[in-house]
Design a protein around this motif. Structure first.
Motif, PDB file in Angstrom:
ATOM      1  N   ALA A 125       0.755  -1.181   0.064  1.00 40.87           N
ATOM      2  CA  ALA A 125       0.142  -0.070  -0.206  1.00 40.87           C
ATOM      3  C   ALA A 125       0.700   1.196  -0.006  1.00 40.87           C
ATOM      4  O   ALA A 125       0.758   2.079  -0.655  1.00 40.87           O
ATOM      5  N   SER A 126       1.841   1.325   0.960  1.00 36.95           N
ATOM      6  CA  SER A 126       2.809   2.332   0.911  1.00 36.95           C
ATOM      7  C   SER A 126       3.376   2.735  -0.358  1.00 36.95           C
ATOM      8  O   SER A 126       3.632   3.648  -1.004  1.00 36.95           O
ATOM      9  N   ALA A 127       3.967   1.492  -1.022  1.00 32.35           N
ATOM     10  CA  ALA A 127       4.783   1.573  -2.354  1.00 32.35           C
ATOM     11  C   ALA A 127       3.869   2.180  -3.260  1.00 32.35           C
ATOM     12  O   ALA A 127       4.415   3.008  -4.081  1.00 32.35           O
ATOM     13  N   LEU A 128       2.719   1.783  -3.417  1.00 30.93           N
ATOM     14  CA  LEU A 128       1.832   2.176  -4.560  1.00 30.93           C
ATOM     15  C   LEU A 128       1.468   3.580  -4.314  1.00 30.93           C
ATOM     16  O   LEU A 128       1.157   4.323  -5.472  1.00 30.93           O
ATOM     17  N   GLU A 129       1.310   4.133  -3.208  1.00 31.90           N
ATOM     18  CA  GLU A 129       1.007   5.544  -2.877  1.00 31.90           C
ATOM     19  C   GLU A 129       2.071   6.328  -3.204  1.00 31.90           C
ATOM     20  O   GLU A 129       2.026   7.467  -3.734  1.00 31.90           O
ATOM     21  N   ARG A 130       3.586   5.870  -2.924  1.00 34.78           N
ATOM     22  CA  ARG A 130       4.528   6.670  -3.351  1.00 34.78           C
ATOM     23  C   ARG A 130       4.734   6.689  -4.815  1.00 34.78           C
ATOM     24  O   ARG A 130       5.320   7.662  -5.280  1.00 34.78           O
ATOM     25  N   ILE A 131       4.549   5.500  -5.579  1.00 29.24           N
ATOM     26  CA  ILE A 131       4.422   5.414  -6.745  1.00 29.24           C
ATOM     27  C   ILE A 131       3.718   6.602  -7.680  1.00 29.24           C
ATOM     28  O   ILE A 131       4.048   7.079  -8.632  1.00 29.24           O
ATOM     29  N   THR A 132       2.478   6.740  -7.100  1.00 29.96           N
ATOM     30  CA  THR A 132       1.473   7.725  -7.565  1.00 29.96           C
ATOM     31  C   THR A 132       2.020   9.091  -7.492  1.00 29.96           C
ATOM     32  O   THR A 132       1.741   9.958  -8.213  1.00 29.96           O
ATOM     33  N   SER A 133       2.501   9.364  -6.418  1.00 26.57           N
ATOM     34  CA  SER A 133       2.882  10.741  -6.178  1.00 26.57           C
ATOM     35  C   SER A 133       4.376  10.932  -6.455  1.00 26.57           C
ATOM     36  O   SER A 133       4.659  12.247  -6.799  1.00 26.57           O
ATOM     37  N   GLU A 134       5.446   9.885  -6.639  1.00 24.36           N
ATOM     38  CA  GLU A 134       6.741  10.509  -7.118  1.00 24.36           C
ATOM     39  C   GLU A 134       7.117   9.345  -8.281  1.00 24.36           C
ATOM     40  O   GLU A 134       6.891   8.517  -8.808  1.00 24.36           O
ATOM     41  N   ASP A 135       8.301   9.980  -8.681  1.00 24.96           N
ATOM     42  CA  ASP A 135       9.045   9.092  -9.935  1.00 24.96           C
ATOM     43  C   ASP A 135      10.475   8.614  -9.384  1.00 24.96           C
ATOM     44  O   ASP A 135      11.116   9.134  -8.562  1.00 24.96           O
ATOM     45  N   PHE A 136      10.535   7.519  -9.870  1.00 30.90           N
ATOM     46  CA  PHE A 136      11.779   6.532  -9.349  1.00 30.90           C
ATOM     47  C   PHE A 136      12.701   6.460 -10.513  1.00 30.90           C
ATOM     48  O   PHE A 136      12.214   5.880 -11.617  1.00 30.90           O
ATOM     49  N   ASP A 137      14.154   6.156 -10.224  1.00 31.22           N
ATOM     50  CA  ASP A 137      15.016   5.613 -11.328  1.00 31.22           C
ATOM     51  C   ASP A 137      15.273   4.341 -11.403  1.00 31.22           C
ATOM     52  O   ASP A 137      15.549   3.625 -12.302  1.00 31.22           O
ATOM     53  N   PHE A 138      14.775   3.323 -10.213  1.00 28.25           N
ATOM     54  CA  PHE A 138      15.303   2.228  -9.998  1.00 28.25           C
ATOM     55  C   PHE A 138      14.092   1.641  -8.996  1.00 28.25           C
ATOM     56  O   PHE A 138      13.700   2.448  -7.964  1.00 28.25           O
ATOM     57  N   ALA A 139      14.103   0.169  -8.890  1.00 24.12           N
ATOM     58  CA  ALA A 139      13.126  -0.291  -7.765  1.00 24.12           C
ATOM     59  C   ALA A 139      13.651  -1.555  -7.637  1.00 24.12           C
ATOM     60  O   ALA A 139      14.127  -2.623  -8.517  1.00 24.12           O
ATOM     61  N   ILE A 140      13.755  -1.924  -6.313  1.00 31.58           N
ATOM     62  CA  ILE A 140      14.253  -3.180  -5.734  1.00 31.58           C
ATOM     63  C   ILE A 140      12.805  -3.938  -5.062  1.00 31.58           C
ATOM     64  O   ILE A 140      12.328  -3.206  -3.747  1.00 31.58           O
ATOM     65  N   ILE A 141      12.332  -4.855  -5.371  1.00 33.68           N
ATOM     66  CA  ILE A 141      10.855  -5.311  -4.529  1.00 33.68           C
ATOM     67  C   ILE A 141      10.757  -6.726  -4.193  1.00 33.68           C
ATOM     68  O   ILE A 141      11.294  -7.371  -5.164  1.00 33.68           O
ATOM     69  N   ASP A 142      10.575  -6.847  -3.028  1.00 33.84           N
ATOM     70  CA  ASP A 142       9.980  -8.243  -2.545  1.00 33.84           C
ATOM     71  C   ASP A 142       8.696  -8.442  -3.178  1.00 33.84           C
ATOM     72  O   ASP A 142       7.788  -7.745  -3.197  1.00 33.84           O
TER      73      ASP A 142
END
Length: 222
Positions: free
Chosen positions: A34-51
């Protein structure tokens, strides 16, 4: 570079955050989907490491959201080593899949490899000429950072010239390249008009062009 780390194991997350920050990343850590999806909606990222296994969902959904927004490089870092999970992770767009337990140096090496591939792919789609940037993947043209609005014929003409950079193209060759692109008849006079309009949009000084040059008696070259 801004990196999204999605990991519910706090001990692993803290260790990764420290080691990745030492590599120059600005690490944003999320402990659930939930927190990851919220951050993705409001911010841009150059890379991601995901469990993948998260307390309120799974990392597949997080990866899909990232890929919908843009082609952010993603590495799955997870204890799930079954073939189905690996195949699904790669099929939805992940750039690599690493199973736990993992070696930190190997992770850093995999990150660098993914970034090299991503940068190579990005460079292949971008052409820079004299303050002009043409993004082939997006079909956008910018002059000194500002987007330039081109018609379909103007864009096709520009692509023809820059894809033959260094070569002189005759007027006949250019006419053939843009013929009927918009369903309209294109003649020699029309080509002259479009060259003039294109120069007015992309040249610093259209009267003394440095990008589209006239080769007298033959045609044009970039």
């Amino acid at each position: 570079m801004k990196l999204l780390l999605v990991e519910d194991d706090e001990a692993i997350a803290v260790g990764l955050e420290y080691s990745l920050s030492q590599e120059g990343f600005e690490v944003i850590t999320c402990y659930n989907a939930a927190s990851a999806l919220e951050r993705i909606t409001s911010e841009d990222f150059d890379f991601a490491i995901i469990d993948i296994s998260l307390p309120d969902g799974n990392g597949f959904d997080v990866c899909k959201k990232l890929k919908e927004k843009g082609d952010t490089p993603v590495i799955f870092l997870t204890a799930r080593d079954d073939e189905g999970s690996v195949v699904m992770g790669l099929d939805i767009g992940a750039d690599d899949y690493i199973t736990k337990p993992f070696r930190l140096r190997e992770l850093h090496s995999r990150i660098r490899a993914v970034l090299r591939r991503a940068n190579k792919s990005s460079e292949d789609h971008i052409i820079n000429i004299g303050g002009l940037t043409v993004n082939l993947a997006e079909g956008k043209v910018k002059k000194n950072g500002r987007e330039v609005a081109l018609t379909a014929l103007e864009y096709r003409l520009l692509l023809t010239l820059i894809s033959n950079r260094g070569r002189v193209l005759t007027r006949d060759q250019l006419l053939q390249s843009i013929w009927d692109v918009s369903g309209d008849f294109v003649n020699d006079n029309t080509l002259t008009v479009y060259i003039k309009r294109l120069r007015e949009k992309i040249e610093d000084d259209p009267q003394n062009p440095t990008i589209i040059k006239t080769v007298r008696g033959i045609g044009y070259r970039v």
